[in-house]
Design a protein around this motif. Structure first.
Motif, PDB file in Angstrom:
ATOM      1  N   LEU A   1       4.368  20.887   4.937  1.00 13.49           N
ATOM      2  CA  LEU A   1       4.630  20.742   6.371  1.00 13.49           C
ATOM      3  C   LEU A   1       5.596  19.606   6.701  1.00 13.49           C
ATOM      4  CD1 LEU A   1       1.043  21.417   7.737  1.00 13.49           C
ATOM      5  CD2 LEU A   1       2.950  23.006   7.543  1.00 13.49           C
ATOM      6  N   ARG A   2       5.411  18.478   6.072  1.00  6.86           N
ATOM      7  CA  ARG A   2       6.251  17.329   6.413  1.00  6.86           C
ATOM      8  C   ARG A   2       7.465  17.200   5.520  1.00  6.86           C
ATOM      9  NH1 ARG A   2       2.561  12.344   6.496  1.00  6.86           N
ATOM     10  NH2 ARG A   2       4.535  11.346   6.939  1.00  6.86           N
ATOM     11  N   LYS A   3       7.439  17.862   4.360  1.00  8.96           N
ATOM     12  CA  LYS A   3       8.537  17.801   3.386  1.00  8.96           C
ATOM     13  C   LYS A   3       8.894  16.345   3.057  1.00  8.96           C
ATOM     14  CE  LYS A   3      10.150  22.339   4.343  1.00  8.96           C
ATOM     15  NZ  LYS A   3       8.969  23.022   4.084  1.00  8.96           N
ATOM     16  N   THR A   4       7.862  15.550   2.803  1.00  7.16           N
ATOM     17  CA  THR A   4       8.020  14.126   2.540  1.00  7.16           C
ATOM     18  C   THR A   4       8.554  13.903   1.125  1.00  7.16           C
ATOM     19  OG1 THR A   4       6.117  13.722   3.947  1.00  7.16           O
ATOM     20  CG2 THR A   4       6.818  11.912   2.535  1.00  7.16           C
ATOM     21  N   PRO A   5       9.653  13.155   0.997  1.00  9.55           N
ATOM     22  CA  PRO A   5      10.117  12.821  -0.356  1.00  9.55           C
ATOM     23  C   PRO A   5       9.153  11.821  -1.007  1.00  9.55           C
ATOM     24  CG  PRO A   5      11.488  11.750   1.295  1.00  9.55           C
ATOM     25  CD  PRO A   5      10.535  12.635   2.026  1.00  9.55           C
ATOM     26  N   GLY A   6       8.994  11.921  -2.301  1.00  4.57           N
ATOM     27  CA  GLY A   6       8.094  11.018  -3.008  1.00  4.57           C
ATOM     28  C   GLY A   6       6.636  11.404  -2.908  1.00  4.57           C
ATOM     29  N   SER A   7       6.363  12.622  -2.498  1.00  7.72           N
ATOM     30  CA  SER A   7       4.971  13.058  -2.335  1.00  7.72           C
ATOM     31  C   SER A   7       4.230  13.089  -3.668  1.00  7.72           C
ATOM     32  CB  SER A   7       4.913  14.445  -1.704  1.00  7.72           C
ATOM     33  OG  SER A   7       5.420  14.412  -0.402  1.00  7.72           O
ATOM     34  N   TYR A   8       4.924  13.505  -4.722  1.00  6.79           N
ATOM     35  CA  TYR A   8       4.271  13.583  -6.027  1.00  6.79           C
ATOM     36  C   TYR A   8       3.851  12.195  -6.503  1.00  6.79           C
ATOM     37  CZ  TYR A   8       3.484  14.245 -10.975  1.00  6.79           C
ATOM     38  OH  TYR A   8       2.931  14.246 -12.218  1.00  6.79           O
ATOM     39  N   GLN A   9       4.717  11.214  -6.325  1.00  3.61           N
ATOM     40  CA  GLN A   9       4.378   9.845  -6.726  1.00  3.61           C
ATOM     41  C   GLN A   9       3.189   9.333  -5.914  1.00  3.61           C
ATOM     42  OE1 GLN A   9       5.541   8.333  -9.325  1.00  3.61           O
ATOM     43  NE2 GLN A   9       4.320   6.506  -8.981  1.00  3.61           N
ATOM     44  N   GLN A  10       3.164   9.637  -4.634  1.00  4.02           N
ATOM     45  CA  GLN A  10       2.037   9.225  -3.796  1.00  4.02           C
ATOM     46  C   GLN A  10       0.754   9.931  -4.224  1.00  4.02           C
ATOM     47  OE1 GLN A  10       2.465   6.749  -1.648  1.00  4.02           O
ATOM     48  NE2 GLN A  10       0.273   6.740  -1.311  1.00  4.02           N
ATOM     49  N   LEU A  11       0.862  11.201  -4.632  1.00  2.00           N
ATOM     50  CA  LEU A  11      -0.296  11.934  -5.162  1.00  2.00           C
ATOM     51  C   LEU A  11      -0.856  11.220  -6.375  1.00  2.00           C
ATOM     52  CD1 LEU A  11      -2.107  14.537  -5.513  1.00  2.00           C
ATOM     53  CD2 LEU A  11      -0.262  15.362  -6.978  1.00  2.00           C
ATOM     54  N   ARG A  12       0.001  10.821  -7.296  1.00  2.00           N
ATOM     55  CA  ARG A  12      -0.444  10.136  -8.506  1.00  2.00           C
ATOM     56  C   ARG A  12      -1.116   8.811  -8.176  1.00  2.00           C
ATOM     57  NH1 ARG A  12       3.786   9.374 -12.827  1.00  2.00           N
ATOM     58  NH2 ARG A  12       1.912   8.868 -13.982  1.00  2.00           N
ATOM     59  N   VAL A  13      -0.548   8.063  -7.261  1.00  2.00           N
ATOM     60  CA  VAL A  13      -1.119   6.769  -6.881  1.00  2.00           C
ATOM     61  C   VAL A  13      -2.489   6.967  -6.245  1.00  2.00           C
ATOM     62  CG1 VAL A  13      -0.859   4.828  -5.293  1.00  2.00           C
ATOM     63  CG2 VAL A  13       1.087   5.575  -6.662  1.00  2.00           C
ATOM     64  N   ASN A  14      -2.590   7.881  -5.301  1.00  2.00           N
ATOM     65  CA  ASN A  14      -3.870   8.108  -4.618  1.00  2.00           C
ATOM     66  C   ASN A  14      -4.927   8.659  -5.560  1.00  2.00           C
ATOM     67  OD1 ASN A  14      -2.874   7.159  -2.184  1.00  2.00           O
ATOM     68  ND2 ASN A  14      -2.256   9.185  -1.482  1.00  2.00           N
ATOM     69  N   LEU A  15      -4.534   9.564  -6.442  1.00  2.00           N
ATOM     70  CA  LEU A  15      -5.479  10.115  -7.405  1.00  2.00           C
ATOM     71  C   LEU A  15      -5.955   9.030  -8.369  1.00  2.00           C
ATOM     72  CD1 LEU A  15      -6.958  12.606  -8.304  1.00  2.00           C
ATOM     73  CD2 LEU A  15      -4.995  13.203  -9.724  1.00  2.00           C
ATOM     74  N   GLY A  16      -5.061   8.166  -8.785  1.00  2.00           N
ATOM     75  CA  GLY A  16      -5.450   7.054  -9.646  1.00  2.00           C
ATOM     76  C   GLY A  16      -6.448   6.136  -8.962  1.00  2.00           C
ATOM     77  N   ARG A  17      -6.238   5.873  -7.683  1.00  2.00           N
ATOM     78  CA  ARG A  17      -7.173   5.025  -6.938  1.00  2.00           C
ATOM     79  C   ARG A  17      -8.555   5.662  -6.844  1.00  2.00           C
ATOM     80  NH1 ARG A  17      -2.866   3.443  -2.288  1.00  2.00           N
ATOM     81  NH2 ARG A  17      -1.881   1.741  -3.433  1.00  2.00           N
TER      82      ARG A  17
END
Length: 117
Positions: free
Chosen positions: A39-55
């Motif tokens: 929906l938002r087509k946010t760049p860097g979403s995959y990196q944010q996924l990895r960071v949040n999943l790691g947390r």
């Protein structure tokens, strides 16, 4: 109900909470990732996924360690259970450090230097 049984139940409850936190956290992180990508087509979403999943994993591992410590100290007090607990804590600590490096890009004790720069 005796003392050991109560704390065995407490340990199981804490461990269950750790698993539930990881499961719910995974679902929330994936939903947010799909929202960002589709929906938002946010760049860097995959990196944010990895960071949040790691947390989420780090939080779950820390809670699981608490449950293991309670069970070993109060419920299963034997040399073998203490050695198994030590091994579990070492493995989970190594995993936590590895996840922290993945999330932040530096060792936890280097955070002050990184923030100062």
């Amino acid at each position: 109900m005796d003392f050991e049984r109560v704390f065995a139940d407490v340990a199981r409850t804490i461990e269950g909470a750790g698993v539930v936190i990881m499961a719910i956290g995974l679902a929330v992180v994936l939903v947010r990732y799909c929202y960002d990508v589709l929906l938002r087509k946010t760049p860097g979403s995959y990196q944010q996924l990895r960071v949040n999943l790691g947390r989420v994993i780090l939080l779950g591992l820390e809670i699981l360690i608490v449950g293991d410590i309670i069970r070993t100290i109060i419920v299963e007090t034997s040399v073998q259970s203490v050695l198994v607990l030590g091994l579990i804590v070492v493995i989970r600590t190594v995993l936590s450090f590895a996840l922290e490096v993945e999330i932040s890009g530096s060792w936890p004790w280097q955070a002050r230097r990184r923030d100062a720069a």
